[in-house]
Design an enzyme around this catalytic site. Structure first.
Site, PDB file in Angstrom:
ATOM      1  N   TYR A 118       0.820  -1.213   0.000  1.00 45.03           N
ATOM      2  CA  TYR A 118       0.000   0.000   0.000  1.00 45.03           C
ATOM      3  C   TYR A 118       0.854   1.262   0.000  1.00 45.03           C
ATOM      4  O   TYR A 118       0.679   2.153  -0.808  1.00 45.03           O
ATOM      5  CB  TYR A 118      -0.918   0.031   1.232  1.00 45.03           C
ATOM      6  CG  TYR A 118      -2.110  -0.898   1.161  1.00 45.03           C
ATOM      7  CD1 TYR A 118      -2.359  -1.675   0.033  1.00 45.03           C
ATOM      8  CD2 TYR A 118      -2.977  -0.999   2.241  1.00 45.03           C
ATOM      9  CE1 TYR A 118      -3.444  -2.514  -0.020  1.00 45.03           C
ATOM     10  CE2 TYR A 118      -4.071  -1.847   2.196  1.00 45.03           C
ATOM     11  CZ  TYR A 118      -4.305  -2.599   1.073  1.00 45.03           C
ATOM     12  OH  TYR A 118      -5.392  -3.440   1.033  1.00 45.03           O
ATOM     13  N   ASP A 119       1.755   1.356   0.961  1.00 38.38           N
ATOM     14  CA  ASP A 119       2.565   2.566   1.077  1.00 38.38           C
ATOM     15  C   ASP A 119       3.743   2.286   2.005  1.00 38.38           C
ATOM     16  O   ASP A 119       3.561   2.009   3.185  1.00 38.38           O
ATOM     17  CB  ASP A 119       1.724   3.719   1.639  1.00 38.38           C
ATOM     18  CG  ASP A 119       2.403   5.062   1.492  1.00 38.38           C
ATOM     19  OD1 ASP A 119       3.624   5.141   1.737  1.00 38.38           O
ATOM     20  OD2 ASP A 119       1.723   6.048   1.138  1.00 38.38           O
TER      21      ASP A 119
END
Length: 500
Positions: free
Chosen positions: A299-300
């Site tokens: 995701y990040d």
């Protein structure tokens, strides 16, 4: 006299705190600034594995009926084909994308045409487009989602039906659950976010919902608005060409893997073909996948555990996900406020500065110079004169004076102790709880967050404690200056010039 000077300087040296916690560095301002520009690339990232508890049963092997209906709808609309390499499935996180065959790295998982995206353009083209034209992009999309959820004949009904009613994001926690993160920055941020959402809801209710009853014939509550905010915060894709806020049905079932350490090549927007003006959202697998395995992405990489908990409702065990934000400020009552602010702004900082301290990582490079700048006073104030303006930051990168260095050590260490006193438990108690296991997902998040923050605070305190012990051994500005003039030798001895 020296003690009075130190006390005077300490009153000018501010570390922001939160009214909802005794944590000395807590500041909800940073989060609110991020949220107020929710349309930007840096705010909404990728979807959290959502727990669709109402749709799942522990024994279910095929997806729930609502998911099967959603998949059939996508097939009927030509979005997916019988040759699709993935299909929605029941996974430990709730729902996910499961590979139907072996897939190689960077292989296309799915492609969703623009007509199925949900973004501000979707709202503009809808029945409520005119009344939403002046709203923040995320507010308009949130209102659109709520309306589609509440009205009977929504063309997006099959998608809406698979969306969860809640996640494990802290914005959905009860007061009792929130009490488990007492003293944390996450608590302050969560409360600030909920206040922000409430404020935006009150404005849109007054300006749009109530004056247009024909478009919104059903009651819309703050809980509805918080639901939509959580959906966008956890599922929306951003950082896409020309698209800073977009929900992609089916693609948003993709789950997160901490073992994937690249965000590259997993998604893009591209043309549908050489002679087509249509756009496609293309999702690729960043790693090879075997048939029957879940397709996952990262995701990040840059989010802290607090940000993961707030946005998606999970945390990771990696130490570098643990962070604590130091919020430092130049006091307006400082007699040198103008000079200090000018110097800070000349070095890409400001009246208030935020420094993310990451566990087991060195301090941010600009932290010590900023601390020294804020603490300058008394005999060191001459460095603020305009003659030093072009060279002052270089001087601040090294110790200025014993008094200045001692002050920043004392203030930071006191702030760490104050912050640590605001937690309900010790690190040892938290570690014992984690070792015991059997924690529900939200308590597991709470224990992980508070333990992580305390470890970072102890790390900060340790760094400045060690620095305090070295104060008498450090070289300060005056000594460096005398050396530059050739008046002091390398060992610190004064050089006397004898006449010939």
């Amino acid at each position: 006299e020296r003690e009075r000077e130190r006390e005077r300087m300490a009153t000018l040296f501010t570390l922001s705190s939160s009214s909802s916690s005794s944590s000395a560095f807590l500041s909800p301002v940073k989060t609110l600034k991020r949220l107020s520009s929710l349309k930007t690339k840096a705010t909404l990232h990728f979807k959290r594995p959502l727990s669709v508890k109402s749709l799942l049963s522990p024994e279910s092997d095929p997806p729930p009926p609502a998911v099967q209906t959603f998949w059939q709808w996508l097939c009927d609309e030509g979005v997916v084909s019988p040759k699709s390499p993935v299909k929605p499935g029941t996974v430990p996180e709730g729902l996910g994308l499961v590979a139907l065959r072996d897939m190689s790295r960077n292989e296309v998982v799915l492609e969703i045409p623009k007509r199925f995206w949900i973004n501000p353009d979707t709202v503009s083209a809808s029945e409520i487009g005119n009344v939403c034209s002046g709203l923040k992009p995320w507010v308009s999309v949130a209102l659109f989602l709520i309306r589609e959820k509440l009205r009977d004949e929504s063309p997006l009904r099959y998608y809406i039906d698979i969306l969860p009613e809640y996640t494990d994001s802290t914005i959905y926690w009860s007061e009792e659950e929130l009490s488990e993160i007492q003293g944390t920055q996450l608590l302050s941020t969560t409360l600030s976010v909920k206040e922000y959402v409430q404020s935006e809801f009150q404005k849109v209710e007054e300006e749009v919902i109530l004056p247009h009853k024909q478009l919104f014939p059903f009651p819309i509550t703050l809980d509805d608005f918080l639901w939509a905010f959580g959906i966008l915060r956890s599922r929306a894709f951003s950082r896409l060409r020309g698209q800073n806020l977009v929900l992609i049905p089916l693609a948003d079932l993709i789950n997160h893997s901490p073992s994937i350490t690249t965000e590259d090549y997993a998604w893009e927007i591209k043309g549908a073909g050489l002679f087509s003006r249509d756009l496609l959202f293309s999702l690729r697998t960043p790693v090879s996948v075997k048939a029957g395995e879940q397709v996952l992405i990262q995701y990040d990489l840059n989010k802290s555990n607090s940000e993961l908990a707030l946005d998606y409702g999970f945390i990771e065990s990696r130490s570098d996900r643990n962070a604590f934000t130091l919020t430092l400020g130049i006091s307006e009552s400082d007699p040198f406020f103008g000079d200090k602010l000018d110097i800070a702004e000349s070095n890409s900082l400001g009246e208030t500065a935020y420094f993310d301290i990451i566990l087991d990582n060195p301090l941010p490079p600009s932290l010590l110079p900023y601390l020294r700048l804020v603490a300058i006073g008394g005999a060191d104030a001459f460095l603020l004169e305009s003659i030093f303006r072009n060279s002052i930051w270089g001087h601040l990168e090294l110790p200025i004076s014993h008094a200045n260095e001692e002050l920043i050590c004392q203030v930071v260490r006191n702030a760490c102790k104050s912050a640590l006193s605001g937690y309900r438990t010790t690190i040892e108690e938290d570690e014992k709880l984690k070792e015991g296991g059997n924690l529900n997902p939200r308590l597991e998040i709470a224990v992980g967050i508070r333990a992580g923050e305390k470890k970072v605070l102890q790390q900060i305190d340790g760094i400045f404690k060690e620095r305090e012990l070295e104060l008498d051994e450090l070289e300060y500005y005056q000594e460096r200056r005398l050396k530059d003039l050739g008046l002091v030798g390398e060992q610190g001895d004064i050089i006397f010039w004898e006449p010939k």
